[in-house]
Write a protein that holds these residues in place. Sequence first.
Motif, PDB file in Angstrom:
ATOM      1  N   ASP A 320      -0.102  -1.478   2.961  1.00  0.00           N
ATOM      2  CA  ASP A 320      -0.938  -2.145   3.753  1.00  0.00           C
ATOM      3  C   ASP A 320      -0.804  -3.777   3.205  1.00  0.00           C
ATOM      4  O   ASP A 320      -1.639  -4.636   3.510  1.00  0.00           O
ATOM      5  CB  ASP A 320      -2.475  -1.940   3.438  1.00  0.00           C
ATOM      6  N   GLY A 321       0.310  -4.338   2.540  1.00  0.00           N
ATOM      7  CA  GLY A 321       0.630  -5.337   1.888  1.00  0.00           C
ATOM      8  C   GLY A 321       1.228  -6.301   2.967  1.00  0.00           C
ATOM      9  O   GLY A 321       1.345  -6.049   4.305  1.00  0.00           O
ATOM     10  N   SER A 322       1.927  -7.420   2.465  1.00  0.00           N
ATOM     11  CA  SER A 322       2.862  -8.437   3.514  1.00  0.00           C
ATOM     12  C   SER A 322       4.383  -8.123   3.297  1.00  0.00           C
ATOM     13  O   SER A 322       4.709  -7.366   2.628  1.00  0.00           O
ATOM     14  CB  SER A 322       2.394  -9.560   2.952  1.00  0.00           C
ATOM     15  N   LEU A 323       4.942  -8.476   4.350  1.00  0.00           N
ATOM     16  CA  LEU A 323       6.454  -8.494   4.202  1.00  0.00           C
ATOM     17  C   LEU A 323       6.761  -9.260   3.061  1.00  0.00           C
ATOM     18  O   LEU A 323       7.993  -8.757   2.446  1.00  0.00           O
ATOM     19  CB  LEU A 323       6.890  -9.315   5.617  1.00  0.00           C
ATOM     20  N   ARG A 324       6.168 -10.148   2.502  1.00  0.00           N
ATOM     21  CA  ARG A 324       6.579 -10.844   1.310  1.00  0.00           C
ATOM     22  C   ARG A 324       6.652  -9.948   0.147  1.00  0.00           C
ATOM     23  O   ARG A 324       7.651  -9.801  -0.851  1.00  0.00           O
ATOM     24  CB  ARG A 324       5.663 -12.180   1.104  1.00  0.00           C
TER      25      ARG A 324
END
Lengths: 368, 212
Positions: A320-324
Amino acid sequence: MIRFDGVTKQYDTGSGTTSVAVDHLSLEAPTGKITVLVGPSGCGKTTTLRMVNRMISPSSGTISIDGRDTASMDVAELRRGMGYVIQHAGLFPHRTVLDNVTTVPRLLGVDKRSARARAMELIERVGLDPDLARRYPAQLSGGQQQRVGVARALAADPPVMLMDEPFSAVDPVVREQLQNEFLRLQSELSKTILFVTHDIDEAVKLGDQVAVLRIGGVLAQLATPATLLSDPVDDFVAGFVGRDRGYRALSFAAAPELRLEPEPTVPLGASAEQVRATGATWVICVGESGEPLGWVRAAAVTESVTRDLLHRGGTVASTDGSLRALLDAALSSPSGRGVVADTEGRFVGTIRASEVVPVIEARQAAST
Amino acid sequence: MTWALDHLDEILTRAVQHAWLAGLPLVLGLLIALPLGWLANRKAWIHGTLLTTTGLLYTIPSLALFILLPSILGTKILDPVNVIIAMTVYTVALLTRTVADGLSAVDPATRQAAVAMGFGPVARVRSVDLPLAIPVVAAGLRVAAVSNVSIVSVASLIGISQLGYFLTDGYARTFPTEVWVGIVACVLLALVFDLVILGIAWLLTPWTRVRA
């Protein structure tokens, strides 16, 4: 909502000249959101903050809170209705942690017992050991003092919080902890927060919206962090926002559901035979509850997998994190395969940078 | 030693009188110096003038003050009130600067936090500035206490009863023992004052004794 309407602050510098600290500032800090004021020193961000609780009075313009002009309010009442957190916490050295936290409720006439009960609750809520309540500020670390500062500001449950570089004086590791806990607290409390910092990374991380001020107190840009990074309005903002903007903007893009590559895993203490049986050059070592501990190079294992054989350089991305975070996990992995864990922290699979980049490109194409 | 034991009652009586003449002005002087020191910090223009003026009061010779005060106040020359007032003037002279320094030594971040939390000016001084100034003010009080004990002895020249009597009487009678008794009694009294002030300051400032 805190609303600035054409607010100007100028100081007499003697012999008829004046210097302008804040110049016709108009902006709104929406209810329940974090608005960050950021800029180089001399941009008037602290002056702006202090005009809200009238520690500094504006030369012209009005500041209103939920439609009420602050200039018409009783100054003590106004201040007691706002939490205030500053850089070095500004705790009262002669009062215990508990008595520091009860300050504003006591000023408001709350009886000692209920003020203390509430304070104990807050002390725990900001992540402090209740045993610290009887200590004096000098007995706490910088990070602990800052937590007390936050608890003290929250004690009377004010709808508005003013925060002036609250996390600047602590070391980077503690700062990140404090920032994360601050975001967690805010997600529970939904205060209307005006937050001053000189650190653009902090602004981008914490702000629901960010106001970039330039020297002389002129608003350069008011935008969401994502917009600030992807579309700075001019050279000043672009320069201030800094390098790696494209990469940092990926922090605000949620990781899509990608097909993850399953990997053979070994537990800590696995034998050299077990490791070689996987047939891989790099193997993931997982802990007891399935959390990724690090990569281990199969050829390096002579007897069994020990902690000092683990490669610690790789970051772990969350589903559930970011693309980064996803891209960074791939780029920092010694095997070229980024480690992904689920929301519980358990290893689920890996992904390559070459699989993340098309997602980024598709996203860019969609936005233009 | 025998002389001192024979005259123990007289020594104690005079010591108590001495303690009153030196101690009461200490309290009165502190009560006057507190608002003056606070005032000195409020406005820059008043700071220098006020502190220089009060400081200069200390240079007035005590004997002159003891003699002049009755004509200014309309009191009798033998009235101990003259001594009390004169000693209060000296205490104010010594303490005003100390109080101003103590109040200005409060960490600006602490003061700023107090203002932002909605303390009014008076509440802030009472609950924040003053408690934090206690160590500095206590140090000043100790100096003033010793100075008072010493200066009060001069009042024996105008016939006010206290320990200074042993100095003048011993001198007049060329009897060194009595002078020594006077000196030792004064030193002991100063020591008592010192301990009392230290003790009160200790009780009032528990936060200064914690270890980080």
